[in-house]
Scaffold this active site. Structure first.
Site, PDB file in Angstrom:
ATOM      1  N   LYS A 163      50.380  55.740 -35.341  1.00  0.00           N
ATOM      2  CA  LYS A 163      50.698  55.609 -33.911  1.00  0.00           C
ATOM      3  C   LYS A 163      49.611  54.855 -33.155  1.00  0.00           C
ATOM      4  O   LYS A 163      49.876  54.247 -32.116  1.00  0.00           O
ATOM      5  CB  LYS A 163      50.959  56.989 -33.301  1.00  0.00           C
ATOM      6  CG  LYS A 163      49.795  57.984 -33.382  1.00  0.00           C
ATOM      7  CD  LYS A 163      48.861  57.898 -32.189  1.00  0.00           C
ATOM      8  CE  LYS A 163      47.649  58.791 -32.378  1.00  0.00           C
ATOM      9  NZ  LYS A 163      46.705  58.706 -31.246  1.00  0.00           N
ATOM     10  N   THR A 204      50.476  58.491 -26.707  1.00  0.00           N
ATOM     11  CA  THR A 204      49.498  57.425 -26.914  1.00  0.00           C
ATOM     12  C   THR A 204      49.998  56.079 -26.422  1.00  0.00           C
ATOM     13  O   THR A 204      49.193  55.204 -26.085  1.00  0.00           O
ATOM     14  CB  THR A 204      49.139  57.327 -28.409  1.00  0.00           C
ATOM     15  OG1 THR A 204      48.899  58.631 -28.927  1.00  0.00           O
ATOM     16  CG2 THR A 204      47.895  56.498 -28.621  1.00  0.00           C
TER      17      THR A 204
END
Length: 325
Positions: A187, A244
Site C-alpha cells: 500500500k 494511506t
C-alpha cells in the site's frame, strides 16, 4: 504464555505511540532508542522528537541498551524496514519470545518480508506482524484505532492482541502473517501514486479510480504470494490502503504529492522516510517473477528510477488497452 513485560524497539513517532498503548494496557514497558539525542529527550522531557506535544507515560522506562531490551515477554520491533536486520542481529531475545514487526516494507536486496528476517536473525523467537490503518499521532492520543496482529499460531496471535488492547486501540488477530505484512508493504507504493494524483490536481474521480485499481493490484499480488482474500479485504489490506492514500499525514502520500507538483524523486521526501520508495522496485521484481499485472506500481517504480516523467507515466496508464474489470 503470560505477557506482562513488553519492549518497544524504536523511539520514533510510531514506537512512542505503541509504547504508550502498551502502558495503557497495563503492561511494564521498556522503550529502546538508538539515537542519543532522542533518547535523552524521551528520558528527560518525556517526549519524542518525532511526536512533539505528546508526553511519554512516567512508568515507561527508556533505554539505549538493546541487549537488555531482549529480556521481555514480547518485543515490538518499530524501526524502519530497511534496518530491521541490523537491530535483530544485535538483539538477544529469550527463546520463544514473540517479536512483532511493526514496519511496513520488504527488505531491499533480499526481497524478504519482515517475518522472514525475524526467523532468520532470531530463529528462537516467534515472528508476528502488526499492521493496519493507524497514524502514530492518533494512537498516541488514545483515539479509536483498529489494527491486525498476526502470528502463525492462533493462540499466540490472540494473546498478543489481548496484551496490547486498550479498548480505543483494538487489535484483531489473524494467522495470515504473509497477508498482513504484504498489504502493509504494497500500500505504500500505491499511496505514492495517490499522492501524485493529488499533486497533479487530477480530481476526486481520478483519485477514486486510482485507489480502486490499486486495490485490484494489491489483491492480485497477495493472492499470488499466498495471502488470504479476506485479509486483503480487511484492516491490513483495504483499510490501510484507504487511510494511506487519502491524507497528507501519510509520508508516502505526501511524497507523491511533491512528485506530482514537479519535485524530483531525490528531493521530494523533505527529510522524511517514505518506505514506498524502497518497496517499489522490489514489489515490481516480485510481481514480474509471477507474471502479475501491476501497472500502477510499475509506473511509480519508473518515476522513482527517473525512467519516466510523471506526465509520461500518467499518459502510459491512460492509454493502456481497454479491458473487462
Amino acid at each position: 504464555m503470560t505477557i506482562q513485560k513488553i519492549s518497544v524497539l524504536g523511539g520514533g513517532a510510531w514506537g512512542t505511540a505503541l509504547a504508550l498503548t502498551c502502558a495503557r494496557a497495563g503492561r511494564e514497558v521498556t522503550l529502546w532508542e538508538h539515537d542519543a539525542a532522542n533518547a535523552d529527550s524521551l528520558e528527560t522531557k518525556r517526549e519524542s522528537h518525532f511526536l512533539p506535544g505528546v508526553k511519554l507515560d512516567s512508568k515507561i522506562k527508556v533505554t539505549r541498551d538493546l541487549k537488555a531490551s531482549g529480556a521481555a515477554d514480547a518485543i515490538l520491533l518499530v524501526v524502519p524496514a530497511q534496518v530491521v536486520r541490523g537491530v535483530l542481529t544485535a538483539l538477544a531475545p529469550k527463546a520463544g519470545t514473540p517479536i512483532i514487526a511493526c514496519a511496513k516494507g520488504i527488505e531491499h536486496g533480499t526481497r524478504k518480508f519482515m517475518s522472514e528476517i525475524i526467523a532468520e536473525c532470531a530463529p528462537s523467537a516467534v515472528p508476528a506482524i502488526l499492521s493496519g490503518p493507524s497514524f502514530a499521532a492518533d494512537v498516541a492520543r488514545g483515539l479509536p484505532t483498529a489494527v491486525t496482529i498476526a502470528a502463525a499460531d492462533d493462540t499466540v496471535a490472540r494473546e498478543l492482541a489481548a496484551a496490547i488492547n486498550t479498548g480505543t486501540f483494538r487489535p484483531y488477530h489473524s494467522t495470515d502473517v504473509r497477508g498482513v505484512e504484504l498489504g502493509g508493504a504494497a500500500k505504500n507504493v500505491l499511496a505514492i501514486a495517490s499522492g501524485i494524483v493529488a499533486g497533479r490536481a487530477l480530481g476526486a474521480s481520478a483519485a477514486a479510480a486510482l485507489m480502486t485499481r490499486g486495490f485490484a493490484e494489491l489483491t492480485r499480488f497477495g493472492r499470488a504470494y499466498g495471502a488470504k482474500t479476506e485479509t486483503m479485504m480487511g484492516l491490513s489490506g483495504l483499510g490501510d490502503l484507504i487511510l494511506t492514500c487519502s491524507t497528507p499525514q501519510s509520508r508516502n502520500f505526501s511524497f507523491g504529492v511533491a512528485l506530482g507538483k514537479g519535485e524530483a524523486p531525490d528531493g521530494a521526501a523533505h527529510g522524511k522516510l517514505a518506505e514506498g520508495v524502497f518497496t517499489a522496485p522490489v514489489l515490481l521484481e516480485m510481481a514480474r517473477e509471477k507474471n502479475i499485472d501491476m501497472p500502477i506500481s510499475a509506473a511509480v517504480a519508473a518515476v522513482l528510477a527517473k525512467k519516466l516523467s510523471v506526465d509520461d507515466a500518467i499518459a502510459a496508464l491512460l492509454t493502456r488497452p481497454l479491458k473487462a474489470e
